[in-house]
Design an enzyme around this catalytic site. Structure first.
Site, PDB file in Angstrom:
ATOM      1  N   GLU A 135       0.853  -1.186   0.000  1.00 53.85           N
ATOM      2  CA  GLU A 135       0.000   0.000   0.000  1.00 53.85           C
ATOM      3  C   GLU A 135       0.893   1.241   0.000  1.00 53.85           C
ATOM      4  O   GLU A 135       1.843   1.314   0.792  1.00 53.85           O
ATOM      5  CB  GLU A 135      -0.910   0.034   1.234  1.00 53.85           C
ATOM      6  CG  GLU A 135      -1.915   1.165   1.182  1.00 53.85           C
ATOM      7  CD  GLU A 135      -2.885   1.180   2.359  1.00 53.85           C
ATOM      8  OE1 GLU A 135      -3.707   2.107   2.412  1.00 53.85           O
ATOM      9  OE2 GLU A 135      -2.819   0.277   3.209  1.00 53.85           O
ATOM     10  N   MET A 280       0.315  -2.792   8.578  1.00 54.49           N
ATOM     11  CA  MET A 280      -0.426  -2.952   7.323  1.00 54.49           C
ATOM     12  C   MET A 280      -1.397  -4.112   7.441  1.00 54.49           C
ATOM     13  O   MET A 280      -1.046  -5.186   7.930  1.00 54.49           O
ATOM     14  CB  MET A 280       0.572  -3.186   6.176  1.00 54.49           C
ATOM     15  CG  MET A 280      -0.089  -3.361   4.827  1.00 54.49           C
ATOM     16  SD  MET A 280      -1.078  -1.915   4.371  1.00 54.49           S
ATOM     17  CE  MET A 280      -2.286  -2.692   3.311  1.00 54.49           C
ATOM     18  N   GLU A 281      -2.617  -3.897   6.951  1.00 53.30           N
ATOM     19  CA  GLU A 281      -3.733  -4.820   7.183  1.00 53.30           C
ATOM     20  C   GLU A 281      -3.865  -5.919   6.154  1.00 53.30           C
ATOM     21  O   GLU A 281      -4.951  -6.481   5.982  1.00 53.30           O
ATOM     22  CB  GLU A 281      -5.042  -4.024   7.231  1.00 53.30           C
ATOM     23  CG  GLU A 281      -5.533  -3.457   5.891  1.00 53.30           C
ATOM     24  CD  GLU A 281      -5.088  -2.044   5.608  1.00 53.30           C
ATOM     25  OE1 GLU A 281      -5.689  -1.372   4.751  1.00 53.30           O
ATOM     26  OE2 GLU A 281      -4.113  -1.587   6.258  1.00 53.30           O
ATOM     27  N   HIS A 314      -6.597  -1.756  15.203  1.00 55.36           N
ATOM     28  CA  HIS A 314      -6.829  -1.033  13.947  1.00 55.36           C
ATOM     29  C   HIS A 314      -6.656  -1.961  12.748  1.00 55.36           C
ATOM     30  O   HIS A 314      -7.541  -2.038  11.874  1.00 55.36           O
ATOM     31  CB  HIS A 314      -5.854   0.137  13.848  1.00 55.36           C
ATOM     32  CG  HIS A 314      -6.000   0.955  12.600  1.00 55.36           C
ATOM     33  ND1 HIS A 314      -6.779   2.079  12.540  1.00 55.36           N
ATOM     34  CD2 HIS A 314      -5.473   0.799  11.355  1.00 55.36           C
ATOM     35  CE1 HIS A 314      -6.736   2.589  11.317  1.00 55.36           C
ATOM     36  NE2 HIS A 314      -5.929   1.827  10.587  1.00 55.36           N
ATOM     37  N   GLU A 315      -5.539  -2.670  12.697  1.00 56.21           N
ATOM     38  CA  GLU A 315      -5.281  -3.519  11.533  1.00 56.21           C
ATOM     39  C   GLU A 315      -6.256  -4.695  11.485  1.00 56.21           C
ATOM     40  O   GLU A 315      -6.680  -5.103  10.397  1.00 56.21           O
ATOM     41  CB  GLU A 315      -3.832  -4.004  11.532  1.00 56.21           C
ATOM     42  CG  GLU A 315      -2.786  -2.893  11.612  1.00 56.21           C
ATOM     43  CD  GLU A 315      -2.961  -1.796  10.574  1.00 56.21           C
ATOM     44  OE1 GLU A 315      -3.535  -2.063   9.495  1.00 56.21           O
ATOM     45  OE2 GLU A 315      -2.535  -0.661  10.846  1.00 56.21           O
ATOM     46  N   HIS A 318      -9.587  -3.622  10.080  1.00 56.62           N
ATOM     47  CA  HIS A 318      -9.553  -3.434   8.628  1.00 56.62           C
ATOM     48  C   HIS A 318     -10.039  -4.669   7.876  1.00 56.62           C
ATOM     49  O   HIS A 318     -10.392  -4.561   6.692  1.00 56.62           O
ATOM     50  CB  HIS A 318      -8.120  -3.121   8.178  1.00 56.62           C
ATOM     51  CG  HIS A 318      -7.826  -1.665   8.031  1.00 56.62           C
ATOM     52  ND1 HIS A 318      -8.674  -0.776   7.410  1.00 56.62           N
ATOM     53  CD2 HIS A 318      -6.735  -0.936   8.409  1.00 56.62           C
ATOM     54  CE1 HIS A 318      -8.133   0.431   7.412  1.00 56.62           C
ATOM     55  NE2 HIS A 318      -6.962   0.370   8.024  1.00 56.62           N
TER      56      HIS A 318
END
Length: 902
Positions: A135, A280-281, A314-315, A318
């Protein structure tokens, strides 16, 4: 186009991407089969893509344009037929294949060199492992592909490597593994992973390395068992338990609050030391910066533990708000990031103190995002254009984006907001969508008209609310008039009114007053209601409350119900009432900040007149208010710590029209010292009452207790007394956790007293000797020196660049030392006739070709040049012009500098 861009030759002008130019892709990819042959020095990537024409395209595509960067094409075949050079052509970052049929399979074989990839995008090597970061547009550095978020494909990935890399991971579920074929030395092996859920290329992940892991499991709400694994370098295996517990809590919370169940058989996290972002998810295989996953008391502060909990959540969140439903194009980035930041913020609030979490979030927003809104990079949360998308991973997209979701939740209420998110996930599962789709789902589920609310997505800038009031004692009516405005920003000079929720209460002599809003709908009144949300939709509105038996003190914008700047003429007495009695915890803290601001501004006026601040005296009523807070055992200790912490220099700078660095620094310090002198006995009592030998726990109560104790220590160290300095050094030596060690070390480093500086020198040497093999701990050691407020810090920072502890290619080290000094040490960064500016420009020029993402993010302090005195403006602008004149300037850096120079 900016004036800087216009001055460049056409060939040197970077391309601007516009939202208005969006077109659906001509081709889509049904399946993606990847094979990675990893060797030392190079990796061979075979990509078999099953492509077909997009039926929604306006005209049938007759050629295929793939994105690619830093690739060596070995061969290319369409439906098994090798293509010749006349069948395709290369662009700067593209490969165009002519005369493509309606459906076909394309096989490309490319060579890449991960070891030489310093940008940390695509596939690269970090210490003992290979890993990816795709990303936003990193996948094009792996193979030629339709590298855009609206092209979603089913991936199967085979990773082949030497057995010295025993762990081979990719997205999805493991379907096969074993020894590699045609390998007589039997020194290579493979693993094949299949992800059954369609995803865009930016969610692809791969890891190959010599890693250890911890393992656990989670039983979902439907009874499925999911395997959970966290992979780290073997030396870090003892730092994973907190992340694992945070992951399980996140999975449970997402089921209970949003009804979202995890969908694969396994969920994996990998900790990587060299990483541009926090984490990063990637679907099923989250790749994390080590700073966001590793935690244990001896090496990690309370803030570090909380960061791990929040980032893990958070990840994971996602998986639905970003993976199962993703963004159509990068202009929609806040669709996934703003929503997910809101979700992780609510999770953290439920895990700890809701008020404390709100104070932390708003402090970050008002210090950094408000400044971004007022600067050259101001943009709506859904920008209309960009040159380099990496520059739009901003506070606006993330933090302001989260505030906009919070406002929607406030306006709709808990039940309708949940109905709206349920509809959003159900309607768009497996799709790449837009912010309009999200708002439409909430509007459809709730029956609310959210047309005007969408102005928040299209307009940049921080709205200002000017509030005036009046009280009619005879009629017992209280009127509030609210005017909204928003200053011009680069994309828009004239702003339409926003739809703004204004939460409020009214305080009387006995506490909260009941609210009866004139001309309200019948369902508004709830008898003894003491809290409401007004909806401001016009440029000016007046709200009248009836049956108000005394002139109230308004508690405005409770919980910071909108990301705005509030202007209301509170008296000192009003603020003391709010600080002492408001039932809204956030507004109690806000009142303490306003009182602190008044005291600092008073000191700044004296400083401007040339008066000495050495013996500054504070108002007796103000000191009484702070004293009462210190003695109120009913308050959350973390809230007491925050209420005693004055507004930061960064926030004071954001509020100023012209930043006077020295006045802000010295005035704030004078107020802190005055509080230390006046409240010394209270601070000593708090510090001595703390059990310094207690077993560490990362619970909300324990964190709060440490926070208050260390705030007390910070004030006491301002007094320069030898016995207090020795107590601080004793805390450094004897503490059983990094929170207290770092708090003491920071105070010693910053104390302007001979004994403290002597002890600081020996403590810094001791700290490094003890922790030199723990990279994340060394980062804290670098940071505490970079942010030292005493003179000559720049020389020390330059010296540390040559220290064995520093690695100029590691983003965490760069953030700790360079960003720590330039972004977190204003009094020294702005000193020495621009030496700090020149230093920062040198670092940006060095990093421009090495790691453009990090280089552009370091630029922020220089982008604010227009807020300073003419002398400083000239010096800062000179460095920006030196940067823009560099040959081969990256798009990342060029965009930020060119917009800053307008």
């Amino acid at each position: 186009m900016t004036a800087v861009e216009q001055s460049l030759p056409a060939k040197d002008q970077p391309k601007t991407i516009y939202l208005k130019d969006y077109q659906v892709p001509g081709y889509l990819i049904k399946t993606t089969d990847l094979r990675f042959e990893i060797y030392d020095g190079e990796t061979i990537v075979s990509a078999m893509l099953h492509l077909y024409r997009n039926p929604t395209a306006q005209t049938p595509a007759t050629q295929l344009i793939l994105q690619g960067a830093d690739l060596e094409l070995i061969s290319i075949a369409l439906d098994g037929k090798q293509l010749s050079t006349s069948d395709y052509e290369f662009g700067e970052e593209s490969l165009t294949i002519f005369d493509t049929p309606a459906e076909f399979k394309l096989l490309t074989i490319t060579r890449i060199k991960p070891e030489a990839n310093t940008s940390l995008e695509g596939l690269y090597r970090s210490r003992t492992m290979y890993c990816t970061q795709c990303e936003a547009e990193g996948f094009r550095k792996i193979t030629y592909y339709l590298d855009r978020p609206d092209v979603m494909s089913e991936f199967t990935t085979t990773v082949v490597a030497d057995k010295k890399y025993p762990v081979l991971l990719s997205n999805g579920n493991l379907i096969d593994q074993g020894d590699a074929e045609n390998n007589p030395q039997n020194n290579r092996h493979y693993a094949t992973w299949h992800d059954p859920f369609k995803k865009p290329a930016y969610l692809f992940a791969l890891v190959a390395g010599d890693l250890a892991h911890i393992e656990d499991s989670f039983t979902t709400c439907s009874g499925r068992d999911v395997t959970l694994k966290i992979f780290v370098e073997p030396k870090d295996l003892d730092k994973c338990d907190h992340a694992m517990e945070s992951l399980k809590n996140s999975m449970r919370w997402d089921e209970e609050v949003y009804g979202r169940e995890y969908d694969l058989n396994i969920f994996m996290i990998v900790a990587v030391d060299d990483f541009n972002m926090g984490a990063m998810e990637n679907k099923g295989l989250n790749i994390f910066n080590t700073s966001c996953v590793l935690a244990k008391p001896e090496t990690t502060t309370d803030a570090g533990f909380q960061r791990v909990e929040g980032v893990v959540a958070h990840e994971y969140f996602h998986n639905w708000s970003g993976n199962r439903v993703t963004c159509r194009d990068w202009f929609q980035l806040s669709l996934k990031e703003g929503f997910t930041v809101y979700r992780d913020s609510e999770f953290s609030a439920d895990m700890g103190s809701r008020t404390v979490k709100r104070v932390e979030d708003v402090t970050l927003l008002r210090t950094l995002q408000f400044a971004e809104d007022a600067g050259p990079m101001a943009h709506p949360i859904r920008p209309e254009s960009y040159i380099e998308i990496s520059n739009f991973y901003t506070m606006t997209v993330y933090e302001k984006g989260a505030e906009i979701i919070r406002m929607l939740a406030t306006l709709l209420g808990k039940d309708d907001f949940r109905k709206g998110t349920d509809l959003y996930f159900e309607r768009h599962d497996g799709q790449a969508v837009t912010t309009e789709d999200f708002v439409a789902a909430l509007a459809d589920a709730s029956g609310r008209d959210l047309t005007q609310f969408k102005n928040w997505y299209a307009q940049a800038g921080t709205p200002r609310l000017q509030v005036t009031d009046s009280y009619d004692e005879d009629a017992q009516e209280y009127s509030l008039t609210i005017k909204q405005s928003c200053p011009p920003t680069p994309e828009c000079q004239q702003k339409l009114p926003f739809h703004i929720p204004v939460a409020l209460g009214l305080l009387g002599s006995a506490g909260d007053l009941p609210l009866y809003l004139k001309d309200a709908e019948p369902d508004f009144e709830t008898g003894d209601n003491t809290h409401t949300v007004l909806e401001l939709t016009a440029a000016e509105q007046t709200f009248v409350f009836q049956r108000v038996q005394e002139k109230p003190v308004p508690s405005l914008l409770r919980g910071f119900s909108a990301p705005v700047k509030l202007q209301y003429n509170y008296s000192r007495d009003d603020l003391i009432v709010l600080m002492s009695r408001d039932s809204d915890g956030f507004n109690r803290w806000e009142a303490s900040q306003q009182l602190g601001l008044q005291a600092i501004y008073h000191a700044m006026s004296a400083y401007a007149r040339g008066e000495s601040l050495a013996g500054l005296q504070l108002d007796a009523d103000l000191l009484s208010a702070y004293s009462s807070v210190l003695q109120d055992d009913s308050l959350d200790q973390a809230m007491v710590a925050y209420m005693l912490s004055l507004p930061s220099e960064a926030y004071l700078s954001e509020l100023a029209d012209v930043v006077d660095v020295e006045a802000i620094h010295h005035s704030r310090m004078a107020v802190r010292k005055a509080l230390a002198r006046a409240l010394r006995d209270h601070f000593v009592r708090i510090y001595n009452a703390y059990d310094h030998q207690q077993v560490y726990a990362a619970t909300a109560d324990a964190i709060a207790s440490r926070s208050l104790k260390n705030v007390a220590l910070g004030y006491l160290m301002l007094l320069g007394e030898d016995d207090l300095i020795r107590a601080c050094e004793q805390q450094y030596r004897e503490s059983n956790n990094m929170t207290d060690v770092m708090a003491a070390l920071s105070q010693l480093v910053n104390a302007d007293a001979p004994l403290a500086q002597q002890l600081a020198e020996t403590s810094l040497a001791d700290f490094y000797q003890r922790w030199q093999h723990e990279s994340l701990v060394v980062n804290q050691w670098l940071s505490v020196q970079a942010t030292c407020l005493l003179p000559n810090t720049l020389d020390k920072v330059k010296g540390l660049q040559n220290h064995a502890a520093y690695d100029g290619k590691n983003p965490n080290k760069i953030r700790a030392l360079i960003a720590g000094f330039c972004g977190g040490n204003a009094i020294n960064f702005h000193a020495n006739a621009g030496a700090g500016y020149q230093f920062l420009a040198d670092q940006i020029i060095l990093l421009n070709t090495q790691n453009p993402q990090i280089a552009s993010r370091l630029l922020t302090p220089l982008t604010k040049w227009k807020k300073y005195s003419p002398e400083r403006q000239a010096l800062m602008k000179k460095e920006l012009e030196r940067i823009i004149a560099e040959p081969n300037l990256s798009k990342d850096v060029f965009e930020v500098v060119s917009k800053s120079l307008v």
